[in-house]
Design a protein around this motif. Sequence first.
Motif, PDB file in Angstrom:
ATOM      1  N   TRP A 377      59.193  56.343  30.013  1.00  0.00           N
ATOM      2  CA  TRP A 377      58.568  55.486  31.028  1.00  0.00           C
ATOM      3  C   TRP A 377      59.074  54.064  30.874  1.00  0.00           C
ATOM      4  O   TRP A 377      59.083  53.504  29.776  1.00  0.00           O
ATOM      5  CB  TRP A 377      57.050  55.519  30.861  1.00  0.00           C
ATOM      6  N   THR A 378      59.526  53.494  31.991  1.00  0.00           N
ATOM      7  CA  THR A 378      59.975  52.107  32.028  1.00  0.00           C
ATOM      8  C   THR A 378      59.231  51.398  33.154  1.00  0.00           C
ATOM      9  O   THR A 378      59.078  51.956  34.249  1.00  0.00           O
ATOM     10  CB  THR A 378      61.483  52.016  32.287  1.00  0.00           C
ATOM     11  N   MET A 379      58.761  50.185  32.880  1.00  0.00           N
ATOM     12  CA  MET A 379      58.119  49.407  33.934  1.00  0.00           C
ATOM     13  C   MET A 379      58.612  47.967  33.902  1.00  0.00           C
ATOM     14  O   MET A 379      58.601  47.326  32.859  1.00  0.00           O
ATOM     15  CB  MET A 379      56.595  49.433  33.806  1.00  0.00           C
ATOM     16  N   HIS A 380      59.024  47.477  35.076  1.00  0.00           N
ATOM     17  CA  HIS A 380      59.295  46.066  35.299  1.00  0.00           C
ATOM     18  C   HIS A 380      58.152  45.515  36.148  1.00  0.00           C
ATOM     19  O   HIS A 380      57.816  46.091  37.185  1.00  0.00           O
ATOM     20  CB  HIS A 380      60.625  45.866  36.018  1.00  0.00           C
ATOM     21  N   HIS A 381      57.572  44.421  35.728  1.00  0.00           N
ATOM     22  CA  HIS A 381      56.360  43.914  36.385  1.00  0.00           C
ATOM     23  C   HIS A 381      56.472  42.404  36.558  1.00  0.00           C
ATOM     24  O   HIS A 381      56.685  41.674  35.588  1.00  0.00           O
ATOM     25  CB  HIS A 381      55.140  44.272  35.522  1.00  0.00           C
ATOM     26  N   LEU A 382      56.323  41.954  37.791  1.00  0.00           N
ATOM     27  CA  LEU A 382      56.272  40.523  38.084  1.00  0.00           C
ATOM     28  C   LEU A 382      54.875  40.187  38.590  1.00  0.00           C
ATOM     29  O   LEU A 382      54.395  40.786  39.559  1.00  0.00           O
ATOM     30  CB  LEU A 382      57.309  40.152  39.152  1.00  0.00           C
ATOM     31  N   LYS A 383      54.227  39.237  37.913  1.00  0.00           N
ATOM     32  CA  LYS A 383      52.887  38.798  38.318  1.00  0.00           C
ATOM     33  C   LYS A 383      52.902  37.304  38.591  1.00  0.00           C
ATOM     34  O   LYS A 383      53.418  36.523  37.786  1.00  0.00           O
ATOM     35  CB  LYS A 383      51.863  39.129  37.220  1.00  0.00           C
ATOM     36  N   ILE A 384      52.332  36.909  39.725  1.00  0.00           N
ATOM     37  CA  ILE A 384      52.237  35.494  40.094  1.00  0.00           C
ATOM     38  C   ILE A 384      50.772  35.167  40.359  1.00  0.00           C
ATOM     39  O   ILE A 384      50.136  35.801  41.213  1.00  0.00           O
ATOM     40  CB  ILE A 384      53.082  35.178  41.340  1.00  0.00           C
ATOM     41  N   ASN A 385      50.238  34.206  39.628  1.00  0.00           N
ATOM     42  CA  ASN A 385      48.877  33.717  39.846  1.00  0.00           C
ATOM     43  C   ASN A 385      48.937  32.309  40.423  1.00  0.00           C
ATOM     44  O   ASN A 385      49.637  31.443  39.883  1.00  0.00           O
ATOM     45  CB  ASN A 385      48.092  33.687  38.524  1.00  0.00           C
ATOM     46  N   TYR A 386      48.177  32.099  41.504  1.00  0.00           N
ATOM     47  CA  TYR A 386      48.127  30.784  42.143  1.00  0.00           C
ATOM     48  C   TYR A 386      46.668  30.393  42.319  1.00  0.00           C
ATOM     49  O   TYR A 386      45.889  31.129  42.937  1.00  0.00           O
ATOM     50  CB  TYR A 386      48.825  30.838  43.505  1.00  0.00           C
ATOM     51  N   THR A 387      46.262  29.267  41.751  1.00  0.00           N
ATOM     52  CA  THR A 387      44.839  28.912  41.698  1.00  0.00           C
ATOM     53  C   THR A 387      44.493  27.635  42.455  1.00  0.00           C
ATOM     54  O   THR A 387      43.400  27.106  42.305  1.00  0.00           O
ATOM     55  CB  THR A 387      44.398  28.762  40.225  1.00  0.00           C
ATOM     56  N   LYS A 388      45.415  27.114  43.267  1.00  0.00           N
ATOM     57  CA  LYS A 388      45.108  25.940  44.085  1.00  0.00           C
ATOM     58  C   LYS A 388      44.505  26.423  45.399  1.00  0.00           C
ATOM     59  O   LYS A 388      45.183  26.994  46.247  1.00  0.00           O
ATOM     60  CB  LYS A 388      46.360  25.111  44.333  1.00  0.00           C
ATOM     61  N   GLY A 389      43.226  26.205  45.576  1.00  0.00           N
ATOM     62  CA  GLY A 389      42.514  26.778  46.701  1.00  0.00           C
ATOM     63  C   GLY A 389      42.840  26.119  48.028  1.00  0.00           C
ATOM     64  O   GLY A 389      43.311  24.974  48.096  1.00  0.00           O
ATOM     65  N   ASN A 390      42.557  26.835  49.103  1.00  0.00           N
ATOM     66  CA  ASN A 390      42.661  26.326  50.464  1.00  0.00           C
ATOM     67  C   ASN A 390      41.613  27.050  51.306  1.00  0.00           C
ATOM     68  O   ASN A 390      40.746  27.740  50.756  1.00  0.00           O
ATOM     69  CB  ASN A 390      44.076  26.513  51.026  1.00  0.00           C
ATOM     70  N   LYS A 391      41.682  26.917  52.616  1.00  0.00           N
ATOM     71  CA  LYS A 391      40.636  27.515  53.457  1.00  0.00           C
ATOM     72  C   LYS A 391      40.699  29.040  53.484  1.00  0.00           C
ATOM     73  O   LYS A 391      39.739  29.692  53.896  1.00  0.00           O
ATOM     74  CB  LYS A 391      40.718  26.960  54.868  1.00  0.00           C
ATOM     75  N   TRP A 392      41.827  29.622  53.031  1.00  0.00           N
ATOM     76  CA  TRP A 392      41.976  31.078  53.066  1.00  0.00           C
ATOM     77  C   TRP A 392      41.620  31.737  51.735  1.00  0.00           C
ATOM     78  O   TRP A 392      41.178  32.876  51.718  1.00  0.00           O
ATOM     79  CB  TRP A 392      43.413  31.450  53.447  1.00  0.00           C
TER      80      TRP A 392
END
Length: 803
Positions: A377-392
Amino acid sequence: MHKNLLGFIVIQLFSFGLFAQEVTVKDEVSGETLEAVTFNSNQPKLSAVTNQMGIANLSDFKDVKKIYIRMLGYETLTLSYSQIERQGFKLFLTPESTSLNEVVLSASKWEESKKSVPNSIVTFKPKDIILANPQTTADLLTNTGKVFVQKSQLGGGSPMIRGFATNRVLINVDGIRMNNAIFRSGNVQNIISIDANSIQNTEVILGPGTVIYGSDAIGGVMNFYTLEPEFTTDRSQYYFGNVMSRWSSANNEKTLHFDLNVSSKKWAFVTSASFSDFEDLRMGNHGPDAYTRPDYVQTIDGVDEIVTNDNREMQVATGYNQINFIQKIAYKPTEFLNLTYAYHYSTTSDINRYDQLLRRRDGNLRFAEWYYGPQEWTMHHLKINYTKGNKWFDKAQFNAGFQQFEESRHNRNFNSLTRNSNIENVDAYSANFDFIKKFGSKNRISYGLEYILNNVNSIGFQRNSETLEQQNAPSRYPDGSKWQSLAAYLQYENKLSDKFTFQSGIRFNQIWLDATFDKTFVDYPFDKTKINTSAFTGSVGFTYLAAKNTALFFNAGTAFRSPNVDDVGKIYESTPGNLVVPNPNLEYEYAYNAEIGIQQKIGKSISFDVTGFYTHVIDALVRRNFTLNGESTIEFQGEVSNIQAIQNAAKANVYGIQAGLNVELLPYLHWRTNANWTKGEEELDNGDTAPLRHAAPFFGDTRLSLKTNKWTTDLLLVYNSKINAEDLAPSEIEKDYLYATDANGNPYVPSWYTLNLKSVYKLNETWSFSGGIENITDQRYRPYSSGITAAGRNFILSVRTAF
């Protein structure tokens, strides 16, 4: 080069002691260091958090008058910097009297307090893993006391949750779905590809999780969160890690694990590696003779011979080895943005399918060989967290994954020169967008989109073991098959009051499946299948804090599982004399679920929880008799077999009770019990009902835990009840070679228990030692539906050093 590297490491290790402004935080009762403790001040605005070793850097807090020290599940401390300094930069947090404030991620994919979640969720943290000292992640789940695990061989483990298993429960690793298009209704072993030594936290949702997680999440969801890179709060670099070695006697296990975290303010790296070698497993001495291994096949100079086993308690040909590796790289360009790339790799040696090696025909062992090739088993994983809020949204998260699975099966009948082989490869792509938005202090929505694509490649061939000549043979699955899923979900939460929280959700899922069948070896009356189907699922629930020490929850909802390539296109021998063939005309199965629970604390030292659940499945995908071209039997690979296929042919009901009791006998002495009772029935072709295959027997555990500043010790009793012959599922009765025999000559599952002792001694901040004895009374037992007998008396020794 090596000398320079060694010198650099020594200097870095020595420099750790120079940080006089680094504080260490521990649990007041157990003395264990605490990760993720937050330090905050309002004047000035500052924050810090403890790392994996319970350490935080407070250099920016000098002269601050009020520092708030918090961790959910513990009482908050408010201290000045000078007070912390006077305490020698060592702090102890006191656990709260209830676990309801524990933080969980699995219910919505976002952090929330357990008291707001109308679901049963089991958590397993690093200190639990260290004490349990499991060989594999399958063994780790067993230690939760609420998940039943089946094993067909030593290198395996198939979890059963509330009467469901295999492709009706979902596995997630760091937010990426591991279930793929060839997860089968028979037992799956993919759980062992996850390294138990690299798991930072485990959460298991008991019951459906389809609204958030989609197809397959009928019985439950298992979320495994592996080691994460940690950033420093200042510009200095920081290094820490662990080295662990373990040995156990029952299969002469030898495991070595290493992990390292290197971090700065903007960059962080985690490397983790484990190697395990397991020899043949010895079973216990006291139990049914039917479980022993009297003989086995040995091939000498190309000739198969049946050899008498000199030690019938030794399960010959069960050993294997495994390698796991993880590399994560995190980059934090701003305080609002965090990017992480992760690479996971796991592989095993060949693993003998032990239960198949027990099968007999005409009194002799049927197979000379039956083994899985390396499970890779091989896994490549890209995770992006963005915490600057807006109206959405207030927070946004993106997960993209690419996984490659390779597995193979190889078997050769006794005294046959022909080895049959099948090799499968799955490329699995996934992308998830998840968002959360709060409206005021009481309302919150989480929503998201998901896309999944699985490409399946499958080949079959036969090889003459003498001449090595090879010829094509039927593939297990239609080669080039494709399975796709597109989904959107929305979950709403309203805190109607401090005591009452309401939660509801809805999901829409579109599924496509394309497969073309090879008619070279079997004259199918069909050429291809195209499935294009959609499903709505929903849930509604609430939590109610009826009193300070009383919490109630209720939820009701629906779940589904869409047929995958394994359901539609597989050809294989399921049980002796039965051949499963493809069926292109399948629909999804749909489940209705309800659950109600209570958690109650009595006084300061007693608490208990009870949960009742009921699940009704319609159009259940089950194996039933079938015809091809008007025929009910077929000759396949030299065997005449009855024809069967997966069909939407049944209804099923599952219901049960799960309960737990905790008693604080003394501040350092705790008693805990878990009990699980599940009953399952499915409809047969004639309208009668029969026991459901994956409904485990009554099982539970009782433990007495002693926790002091240096020692943590568990005395654990694990028990399973008996299953009479009339209560076995029909598919299990067909595998009578796995079971003990009652007075009437019928297969059944005897009750069993084990007594176990585990202990961890923490010498200092660097060194800790673990040990234990499993199955102290040397019981010989085989968990329900398993093909391998469990370990006998097993001594475990482990050494861990942190640096």
